[in-house]
Design a protein around this motif. Structure first.
Motif, PDB file in Angstrom:
ATOM      1  N   UNK A 134     -24.023  -6.289 -13.461  1.00 29.05           N
ATOM      2  CA  UNK A 134     -23.862  -4.923 -12.878  1.00 29.05           C
ATOM      3  C   UNK A 134     -24.865  -4.400 -11.743  1.00 29.05           C
ATOM      4  N   UNK A 135     -25.672  -5.422 -11.585  1.00 29.37           N
ATOM      5  CA  UNK A 135     -26.385  -5.223  -9.948  1.00 29.37           C
ATOM      6  C   UNK A 135     -25.411  -5.330  -8.945  1.00 29.37           C
ATOM      7  N   UNK A 136     -24.280  -5.869  -9.102  1.00 29.14           N
ATOM      8  CA  UNK A 136     -23.446  -5.858  -7.803  1.00 29.14           C
ATOM      9  C   UNK A 136     -22.133  -5.663  -8.267  1.00 29.14           C
ATOM     10  N   UNK A 137     -21.627  -5.525  -9.443  1.00 25.68           N
ATOM     11  CA  UNK A 137     -20.219  -5.343 -10.123  1.00 25.68           C
ATOM     12  C   UNK A 137     -20.034  -3.926 -10.869  1.00 25.68           C
ATOM     13  N   UNK A 138     -18.884  -3.492 -10.426  1.00 25.33           N
ATOM     14  CA  UNK A 138     -18.682  -2.186 -11.307  1.00 25.33           C
ATOM     15  C   UNK A 138     -17.193  -2.257 -11.789  1.00 25.33           C
ATOM     16  N   UNK A 139     -16.904  -1.504 -13.122  1.00 24.32           N
ATOM     17  CA  UNK A 139     -15.509  -1.662 -13.512  1.00 24.32           C
ATOM     18  C   UNK A 139     -15.400  -0.315 -14.079  1.00 24.32           C
ATOM     19  N   UNK A 163     -20.883  -0.652  -5.008  1.00 24.94           N
ATOM     20  CA  UNK A 163     -21.065  -1.907  -5.689  1.00 24.94           C
ATOM     21  C   UNK A 163     -20.388  -3.114  -4.546  1.00 24.94           C
ATOM     22  N   UNK A 164     -21.050  -4.018  -4.785  1.00 20.14           N
ATOM     23  CA  UNK A 164     -20.288  -5.225  -3.940  1.00 20.14           C
ATOM     24  C   UNK A 164     -18.810  -5.476  -4.314  1.00 20.14           C
ATOM     25  N   UNK A 165     -18.618  -5.473  -5.664  1.00 19.50           N
ATOM     26  CA  UNK A 165     -17.290  -5.774  -6.167  1.00 19.50           C
ATOM     27  C   UNK A 165     -16.952  -4.747  -7.004  1.00 19.50           C
ATOM     28  N   UNK A 166     -15.844  -3.939  -6.876  1.00 18.18           N
ATOM     29  CA  UNK A 166     -15.288  -3.047  -8.016  1.00 18.18           C
ATOM     30  C   UNK A 166     -13.975  -3.613  -8.581  1.00 18.18           C
ATOM     31  N   UNK A 167     -14.018  -3.431  -9.873  1.00 18.23           N
ATOM     32  CA  UNK A 167     -12.696  -3.808 -10.781  1.00 18.23           C
ATOM     33  C   UNK A 167     -12.015  -2.392 -11.278  1.00 18.23           C
ATOM     34  N   UNK A 168     -11.108  -2.326 -10.982  1.00 18.72           N
ATOM     35  CA  UNK A 168     -10.309  -1.123 -11.539  1.00 18.72           C
ATOM     36  C   UNK A 168      -9.122  -1.603 -12.536  1.00 18.72           C
ATOM     37  N   UNK A 169      -9.386  -1.527 -13.858  1.00 14.24           N
ATOM     38  CA  UNK A 169      -8.459  -1.931 -14.904  1.00 14.24           C
ATOM     39  C   UNK A 169      -7.435  -1.062 -15.400  1.00 14.24           C
ATOM     40  N   UNK A 170      -6.639  -0.996 -14.575  1.00 10.57           N
ATOM     41  CA  UNK A 170      -5.281   0.080 -14.812  1.00 10.57           C
ATOM     42  C   UNK A 170      -5.886   1.485 -15.227  1.00 10.57           C
ATOM     43  N   UNK A 171      -6.985   1.841 -14.270  1.00 12.43           N
ATOM     44  CA  UNK A 171      -7.727   2.997 -14.462  1.00 12.43           C
ATOM     45  C   UNK A 171      -6.835   4.314 -14.327  1.00 12.43           C
ATOM     46  N   UNK A 201      -9.138   6.421  -0.761  1.00 16.84           N
ATOM     47  CA  UNK A 201      -9.885   7.065   0.250  1.00 16.84           C
ATOM     48  C   UNK A 201     -11.473   6.641   0.294  1.00 16.84           C
ATOM     49  N   UNK A 202     -11.921   6.512  -1.074  1.00 13.56           N
ATOM     50  CA  UNK A 202     -13.354   6.175  -1.152  1.00 13.56           C
ATOM     51  C   UNK A 202     -13.479   4.696  -0.748  1.00 13.56           C
ATOM     52  N   UNK A 203     -12.672   3.825  -1.360  1.00 14.53           N
ATOM     53  CA  UNK A 203     -12.531   2.403  -0.946  1.00 14.53           C
ATOM     54  C   UNK A 203     -12.789   2.263   0.451  1.00 14.53           C
ATOM     55  N   UNK A 204     -11.733   2.822   1.314  1.00 11.93           N
ATOM     56  CA  UNK A 204     -11.704   2.787   2.759  1.00 11.93           C
ATOM     57  C   UNK A 204     -12.977   3.157   3.298  1.00 11.93           C
ATOM     58  N   UNK A 205     -13.486   4.396   2.908  1.00 11.71           N
ATOM     59  CA  UNK A 205     -14.610   5.255   3.646  1.00 11.71           C
ATOM     60  C   UNK A 205     -15.790   4.399   3.359  1.00 11.71           C
ATOM     61  N   UNK A 217     -15.424  -0.630   0.644  1.00  8.70           N
ATOM     62  CA  UNK A 217     -15.764  -1.320  -0.674  1.00  8.70           C
ATOM     63  C   UNK A 217     -14.644  -2.549  -0.914  1.00  8.70           C
ATOM     64  N   UNK A 218     -15.050  -3.417  -1.634  1.00  6.65           N
ATOM     65  CA  UNK A 218     -14.187  -4.803  -1.980  1.00  6.65           C
ATOM     66  C   UNK A 218     -13.658  -4.459  -3.506  1.00  6.65           C
ATOM     67  N   UNK A 219     -12.507  -4.385  -3.791  1.00  8.80           N
ATOM     68  CA  UNK A 219     -11.723  -3.867  -4.785  1.00  8.80           C
ATOM     69  C   UNK A 219     -10.597  -4.701  -5.296  1.00  8.80           C
ATOM     70  N   UNK A 220     -10.653  -5.013  -6.511  1.00  2.25           N
ATOM     71  CA  UNK A 220      -9.335  -5.583  -7.092  1.00  2.25           C
ATOM     72  C   UNK A 220      -8.897  -4.503  -8.369  1.00  2.25           C
ATOM     73  N   UNK A 221      -7.579  -4.212  -8.170  1.00  2.00           N
ATOM     74  CA  UNK A 221      -7.207  -3.297  -9.051  1.00  2.00           C
ATOM     75  C   UNK A 221      -6.020  -3.764  -9.789  1.00  2.00           C
ATOM     76  N   UNK A 222      -5.931  -3.552 -10.974  1.00  2.00           N
ATOM     77  CA  UNK A 222      -4.756  -4.029 -11.809  1.00  2.00           C
ATOM     78  C   UNK A 222      -3.851  -2.578 -11.826  1.00  2.00           C
ATOM     79  N   UNK A 223      -2.607  -3.074 -11.792  1.00  2.00           N
ATOM     80  CA  UNK A 223      -1.560  -1.876 -12.075  1.00  2.00           C
ATOM     81  C   UNK A 223      -0.285  -2.538 -12.675  1.00  2.00           C
TER      82      UNK A 223
END
Length: 254
Positions: A83-88, A171-179, A197-201, A204-210
């Motif tokens: 959690x120091x570098x990753x959020x989900x 966070x350095x890494x953001x995981x969006x699990x079908x959020x 918008x937030x990711x670009x502004x 952020x580095x993000x992986x998003x499941x959809x």
């Protein structure tokens, strides 16, 4: 040359290992995630999407292979330490927030994420203007409910709060699990636009499941498709922009 912020090297996971019911879920996954990547992740049910996120997040042990962040191995690092570098953010709006704490208290708590501190809310009043501005980016009246317990919010407001909590420390890494999967179409699109918008502004580095092909094509600079625990498509840039719905339908059944 830029180095990957996250790299999976031949990552393999099993269920019921060393039993007659042993099953391989991820099959030697190799993946390099570069700083600033916004990767949409597609795949049919059982393809390994959530398992991939669980191994990155530390919820599930890696049986074979390694995971590195900024070149440092984290394969055996606990979920808590990651959690120091990753959020989900999860699919269920009830996850990720403390229901009895107010919106403002949840946001302040999120700022202490990954730190060894007691749950003492100091200087909350001083943060209210900033939290009001932050929640105002969600366009769902969340900014008017800073003193409302999270458990009393609508599903869309609570999920928006979860997203803000996950990104407040960049966070350095953001995981969006079908959020957005549990939300109605209008609320889902509003949160996706705010997410984009937030990711670009914040770069952020993000992986998003959809599960929505249209969203996978619309958002992000890169797209991967999982099938039977392997990455069968990995496209970015102009190649991703040229992809059509018909192209994706050829790879798996929806």
């Amino acid at each position: 040359m830029t180095n990957p912020i996250l790299e999976l090297k031949a990552v393999t996971t099993y269920v019921n290992r060393h039993t007659p019911d042993e099953q391989k879920i991820l099959r030697g996954i190799n993946l390099k995630v570069m700083p600033g990547d916004f990767i949409t992740v597609l795949g049919a049910n059982g393809a390994g999407k959530s398992t991939l996120f669980n191994t990155i997040g530390g919820n599930l042990a890696v049986d074979e292979g390694t995971i590195e962040v900024n070149g440092q191995p984290i394969t055996h690092l606990s979920e808590e330490k990651r959690t120091r570098f990753l959020s989900r953010v999860f699919q269920d709006p009830k996850l990720g927030t403390a229901p009895r704490m107010t919106v403002a208290e949840n946001l302040l708590l999120a700022e202490k994420r990954g730190e060894h501190r007691g749950l003492v809310f100091r200087g909350l009043k001083k943060q209210m203007d900033r939290f009001r501005e932050l929640t105002g980016t969600m366009k769902n009246e969340l900014s008017q409910r800073l003193n409302t317990p999270a458990g009393e919010l609508s599903g869309g407001q609570r999920q928006a709060l979860s997203f803000l909590m996950a990104t407040i420390k960049r966070p350095e890494i953001l995981l969006l699990d079908e959020h957005t999967a549990a939300l109605d179409p209008k609320t889902s699109q509003e949160l996706l636009e705010a997410t984009n918008t937030r990711i670009h502004e914040d770069k952020l580095t993000c992986l998003m499941i959809t599960h929505h092909l249209e969203d996978a094509l619309k958002y992000g600079n890169r797209l991967i498709v999982l099938d039977k625990g392997q990455i069968i498509i990995d496209v970015s840039g102009e190649e991703k922009q040229r992809l059509t719905l018909e192209d994706l339908y050829e790879y798996f059944e929806i």
